[in-house]
Design an enzyme around this catalytic site. Structure first.
Site, PDB file in Angstrom:
ATOM      1  N   HIS A 244       0.931  -1.399   0.174  1.00 45.16           N
ATOM      2  CA  HIS A 244       0.103  -0.103   0.033  1.00 45.16           C
ATOM      3  C   HIS A 244       0.851   1.036  -0.052  1.00 45.16           C
ATOM      4  CE1 HIS A 244      -3.654  -2.395   1.041  1.00 45.16           C
ATOM      5  NE2 HIS A 244      -2.765  -3.262   1.891  1.00 45.16           N
TER       6      HIS A 244
ATOM      7  N   GLU B 284      -7.455 -12.055   6.083  1.00 47.13           N
ATOM      8  CA  GLU B 284      -6.545 -11.680   7.040  1.00 47.13           C
ATOM      9  C   GLU B 284      -7.108 -11.721   8.410  1.00 47.13           C
ATOM     10  OE1 GLU B 284      -5.848  -7.685   6.477  1.00 47.13           O
ATOM     11  OE2 GLU B 284      -3.900  -7.575   7.590  1.00 47.13           O
TER      12      GLU B 284
HETATM   13  N1  HPA Z   1      -5.480  -4.894   5.400  1.00 50.39           N
HETATM   14  C1  HPA Z   1      -6.362  -4.197   5.009  1.00 50.39           C
HETATM   15  N2  HPA Z   1      -6.148  -2.980   4.793  1.00 50.39           N
HETATM   16  C2  HPA Z   1      -5.133  -2.420   4.634  1.00 50.39           C
HETATM   17  C3  HPA Z   1      -3.934  -2.889   4.950  1.00 50.39           C
HETATM   18  C4  HPA Z   1      -4.178  -4.337   5.288  1.00 50.39           C
HETATM   19  O1  HPA Z   1      -3.306  -5.100   5.647  1.00 50.39           O
HETATM   20  N3  HPA Z   1      -2.929  -2.207   4.825  1.00 50.39           N
HETATM   21  C5  HPA Z   1      -3.591  -0.973   4.333  1.00 50.39           C
HETATM   22  N4  HPA Z   1      -4.776  -1.170   4.392  1.00 50.39           N
HETATM   23 ZN    ZN Z   2      -2.610  -4.843   2.559  1.00 55.39          ZN
END
Ligand code: HPA
Ligand code: ZN
Length: 335
Positions: free
Chosen positions: A16, A197
């Site tokens: 990101h 995640e």
């Molecule tokens: N997960 C979800 N959104 C995000 C992440 C991440 O690891 N990094 C930046 N935005």
């Molecule tokens: Zn990410």
């Protein structure tokens, strides 16, 4: 081994750009734009980078991004990351950016993308690094909001390769974005999404079946479901794994318990990435180095991970092959 990793040709597929914003540069840009931030020093910013979960991190991440105002700011942010790529032998990178983080506070879409693209062009000229863009929708916002962003992206369609989905996962399942992903694909964007995640395996199923994604960001919780693993292998989808992000956000309690090796043994195509390197304690090479130590990965494992990074990139066939040849030569000479 560190030397082997540092010189290993590789691609980064999960990064990101707002998460590459180092405190030093944040301070510099805040001063340049005369914006007050709630920190008095770089040390204070670093002290704030302690998280218990994804949401803790996101709150600080969005706050830091507020200082970005001009095209020059987005150029500096992106070029600073690409210089680090050059120092790490990252030959190609697929950069996520979150337009809504900026357009929501009145920064025009074109300011964001023009700054980023100028940095991409300079990195290709100066270092020969190739890159492409993944425009990510913020999943805590509505699908109507995502549609608005899709509309704003159209004049820059040729600068954007993929659409992604990021931000707060729990409570915001992929199905919430079914229509905007369908439309994005009709326009020609390749779909990817963060899934599994913090969300469970059913979110990964939705990302596969409803959003039709071509790569899975993170995907850790896919391991909850054997059938899902079989399906991911069958569809030949890669996972963009981010080891130091996983420990920073307590998705994994300790690197020694990281499922990366298990994923590889199950036949999943895994890549190593930094996610938000300014926040999680390391660039992509540090991620390779730390996970190598924690799981005692061999040079062959590392070679396979780097190979996946090119193989599962969205590069054209010829450029992909050029990098794969470079990697083959490197491995043959250094194994
Ligand atoms: N997960 C979800 N959104 C995000 C992440 C991440 O690891 N990094 C930046 N935005
Ligand atoms: Zn990410």
């Amino acid at each position: 081994m560190e030397n082997f990793i540092n010189n290993l040709p590789k691609a980064e597929l999960h990064l990101h750009i707002e998460g590459s914003f180092e405190p030093e540069l944040m301070f510099k840009i805040a001063q340049r734009n005369a914006i007050k931030i709630p920190f008095n020093s770089v040390a204070e910013i670093k002290e704030a980078y302690k998280f218990n979960c994804l949401q803790d991190f996101l709150d600080i991440y969005y706050q830091g991004a507020q200082v970005l105002q001009t095209e020059e700011d987005f150029f500096d942010l992106t070029f600073s990351y690409l210089q680090k790529c050059n120092a790490q032998n990252v030959r190609h990178t697929e950069i996520m950016f979150d337009p809504q983080t900026h357009t929501e506070r009145g920064i025009p879409f074109k300011t964001v993308i023009n700054g980023i693209v100028k940095a991409q062009e300079k990195a290709e000229r100066d270092f020969g690094i190739t890159s492409l863009l993944i425009m990510s929708y913020l999943r805590h916002l509505s699908e109507a909001d995502a549609f608005k962003t899709l509309e704003e992206s159209l004049p820059f369609k040729d600068k954007i390769t993929c659409v992604g989905l990021d931000s707060s996962e729990k409570g915001n399942p992929p199905s919430k974005f079914k229509n905007v992903f369908k439309k994005s694909m009709e326009i020609g964007y390749i779909p990817v999404a963060h899934a599994g995640e913090e969300g469970d395996a059913d979110y990964v199923w939705e990302a596969l079946d409803i959003l039709k994604i071509k790569r899975i960001d993170h995907g850790n919780n896919s391991l909850q479901d054997k059938e899902l693993i079989t399906e991911i292998v069958k569809r030949d989808l890669a996972l963009t794994v981010c080891p130091l992000s996983n420990t920073a956000l307590q998705v994994v309690s300790d690197l020694k318990d990281h499922p990366l090796k298990k994923m590889m043994q199950l036949g999943l195509k895994v890549t190593i990435n930094s996610d938000d390197p300014a926040f999680f304690g390391g660039q992509v090479n540090t991620n390779y180095i730390e996970i190598q130590k924690a799981l005692n990965l061999s040079k062959k494992n590392l070679y396979e991970l780097a190979k996946n990074s090119f193989q599962y990139s969205f590069l054209d066939t010829d450029t992909k092959q050029k990098y794969l040849n470079e990697l083959e030569t490197y491995y043959a000479n250094n194994k």
